[in-house]
Design a protein around this motif. Structure first.
Motif, short mmCIF file in Angstrom:
data_model
loop_
_atom_site.label_atom_id
_atom_site.label_comp_id
_atom_site.label_asym_id
_atom_site.label_seq_id
_atom_site.Cartn_x
_atom_site.Cartn_y
_atom_site.Cartn_z
N THR A 170 0.83 -1.21 0.00
CA THR A 170 0.00 0.00 0.00
C THR A 170 0.86 1.26 0.00
O THR A 170 0.55 2.24 -0.70
N LEU A 171 1.95 1.26 0.75
CA LEU A 171 2.84 2.42 0.78
C LEU A 171 3.43 2.69 -0.60
O LEU A 171 3.46 3.84 -1.06
N GLY A 172 3.88 1.64 -1.28
CA GLY A 172 4.43 1.82 -2.62
C GLY A 172 3.40 2.37 -3.60
O GLY A 172 3.71 3.23 -4.43
N GLN A 173 2.16 1.90 -3.48
CA GLN A 173 1.13 2.39 -4.38
C GLN A 173 0.82 3.86 -4.15
O GLN A 173 0.71 4.64 -5.09
N VAL A 174 0.68 4.24 -2.89
CA VAL A 174 0.36 5.63 -2.58
C VAL A 174 1.47 6.56 -3.07
O VAL A 174 1.21 7.66 -3.57
N LEU A 175 2.72 6.12 -2.95
CA LEU A 175 3.83 6.97 -3.35
C LEU A 175 3.90 7.18 -4.85
O LEU A 175 4.30 8.26 -5.31
N ILE A 176 3.53 6.19 -5.64
CA ILE A 176 3.69 6.30 -7.09
C ILE A 176 2.40 6.70 -7.81
O ILE A 176 2.45 7.07 -8.98
N PHE A 177 1.25 6.65 -7.11
CA PHE A 177 -0.01 6.96 -7.79
C PHE A 177 -0.03 8.39 -8.32
O PHE A 177 -0.45 8.64 -9.45
N SER A 178 0.39 9.35 -7.50
CA SER A 178 0.34 10.74 -7.93
C SER A 178 1.25 10.97 -9.13
O SER A 178 0.91 11.71 -10.06
N ILE A 179 2.42 10.33 -9.13
CA ILE A 179 3.35 10.48 -10.26
C ILE A 179 2.77 9.83 -11.51
O ILE A 179 2.84 10.38 -12.62
N LEU A 180 2.18 8.64 -11.36
CA LEU A 180 1.60 7.95 -12.51
C LEU A 180 0.46 8.76 -13.13
O LEU A 180 0.41 8.94 -14.35
N ILE A 181 -0.45 9.25 -12.30
CA ILE A 181 -1.58 10.01 -12.82
C ILE A 181 -1.09 11.27 -13.51
O ILE A 181 -1.61 11.67 -14.56
N CYS A 182 -0.08 11.92 -12.94
CA CYS A 182 0.46 13.14 -13.55
C CYS A 182 1.08 12.85 -14.91
O CYS A 182 0.77 13.52 -15.90
N LEU A 183 1.94 11.85 -14.99
CA LEU A 183 2.66 11.57 -16.24
C LEU A 183 1.72 11.03 -17.31
O LEU A 183 1.83 11.41 -18.49
N VAL A 184 0.80 10.16 -16.93
CA VAL A 184 -0.13 9.62 -17.92
C VAL A 184 -1.09 10.71 -18.40
O VAL A 184 -1.43 10.77 -19.59
N GLY A 185 -1.51 11.60 -17.49
CA GLY A 185 -2.33 12.72 -17.92
C GLY A 185 -1.60 13.63 -18.88
O GLY A 185 -2.19 14.16 -19.83
N TYR A 186 -0.31 13.80 -18.67
CA TYR A 186 0.51 14.59 -19.61
C TYR A 186 0.54 13.94 -20.98
O TYR A 186 0.44 14.61 -22.01
N GLU A 187 0.66 12.63 -21.03
CA GLU A 187 0.68 11.92 -22.31
C GLU A 187 -0.64 12.07 -23.05
O GLU A 187 -0.67 12.08 -24.28
N ILE A 188 -1.73 12.18 -22.32
CA ILE A 188 -3.05 12.29 -22.96
C ILE A 188 -3.30 13.68 -23.49
O ILE A 188 -3.70 13.88 -24.64
#
Length: 304
Positions: A170-188
């Motif tokens: 859970t800690l790993g997911q919370v740490l990378i979720f914000s980065i993933l959403i940001c970068l994938v949103g940038y790609e879109i």
């Protein structure tokens, strides 16, 4: 869970709770699995569409191979394409299986806390109030109450085991979720990508947001239902009981349940903080902040 939660003998009202938990799990699991496998399917479909009209010298694979080998020519292209597709499918399954398992366990554990609440409320209401003055009846009530205490202790221990297994995941997911959403949103929205590539990122960001909502909601409802046990214990008809030794022990036991239930059975992210729906809003807020900063920087670079 299979022995104690799914295959136990329940009353009609308790079966309604179990069935509701199953429907919630089905909704979350199917939604997240759909978007995860949709991402895998788009990764596979993208090179197939882009290779239409190309010759053997410039065909592309789902993922670029940084090896100086003729992967664009037959039969190397077909062999590597199959290997990448199978690997991608395995990664897709591993991507959603842990979160699906955590969601199922959390929601069903919360359902067991709701069943415990119903049993606590009804323990003094199953018979007429006048029967409370009968010692034998009070002894039977006390015996049932001890069974509920054991059930409560079992659920608390089970919640601790869940936290022990999933806390660092859970800690790993919370740490990378914000980065993933940001970068994938940038790609879109920003990057110049082909429509098929955008479809990959759309499925991926939707699945990521569903994944975040799924495990934060399940952790939140687990904490809430474990705390509601205190209210259920207080709502029982303890005020109507006679004053004797057995009722004295029952009231002390109810008081101990209320005190223990004030501490929620929550899942923590590596022991740093408890996961709840507030975690979802915090991650989304952080992701939007990162995205705004990245978008502004990109516009400055291209001179807009």
């Amino acid at each position: 869970m299979q022995d104690q939660f799914w295959n136990s003998n329940y009353e009609p009202e308790e079966n309604v709770i179990v069935e509701k938990c199953r429907k919630q799990c089905t909704y979350f699991v199917c939604s997240f699995t759909f978007f995860a496998l949709g991402t895998v399917f788009c990764y596979i479909l993208t090179p197939i569409i882009e290779n239409i009209g190309r010759n053997e010298t410039d065909r592309i694979l789902p993922f670029t191979m940084w090896i100086d080998l003729p992967f664009s020519t037959s039969p190397y292209f077909e062999m590597m394409f199959v290997i990448q597709v199978l690997s991608l499918y395995g990664v897709g399954i591993c991507y959603f299986c842990f979160d699906n398992l955590l969601c199922i366990m959390n929601i069903h554990t919360a359902g067991q806390f709701r069943i415990l609440q119903q049993r606590l409320v009804k323990i003094y209401q199953e018979n007429d109030i006048s029967n409370y003055y009968q010692i034998d009846h009070l002894q039977n009530v006390y015996n049932r109450f001890k069974e509920l205490v054991i059930q409560h202790q079992m659920l608390i221990k089970y919640s601790k085991d869940l936290n022990h297994v999933f806390t660092f995941i859970t800690l790993g997911q919370v740490l990378i979720f914000s980065i993933l959403i940001c970068l994938v949103g940038y790609e879109i929205f920003i990057a110049d990508a082909a429509p098929t590539r955008r479809a990959v990122f759309i499925f991926y960001i939707t699945g990521t947001m569903t994944q975040l909502m799924m495990f934060t909601y399940s952790c939140n409802i687990l904490a809430e239902e474990s705390m509601n046990v205190a209210e259920a214990a207080y709502s029982s008809s303890w005020t109507s009981m006679p004053i004797n030794e057995i009722s004295k022990f029952l009231k002390k036991g109810l008081l101990l349940i209320i005190i223990r239930a004030r501490k929620p059975c929550s899942l923590s992210a590596g022991g740093f903080f408890s996961v709840s729906l507030e975690t979802y809003t915090a991650v989304m807020s952080t992701a939007m902040s990162y995205f705004t900063l990245l978008r502004q920087r990109s516009l400055e670079v291209i001179g807009v």
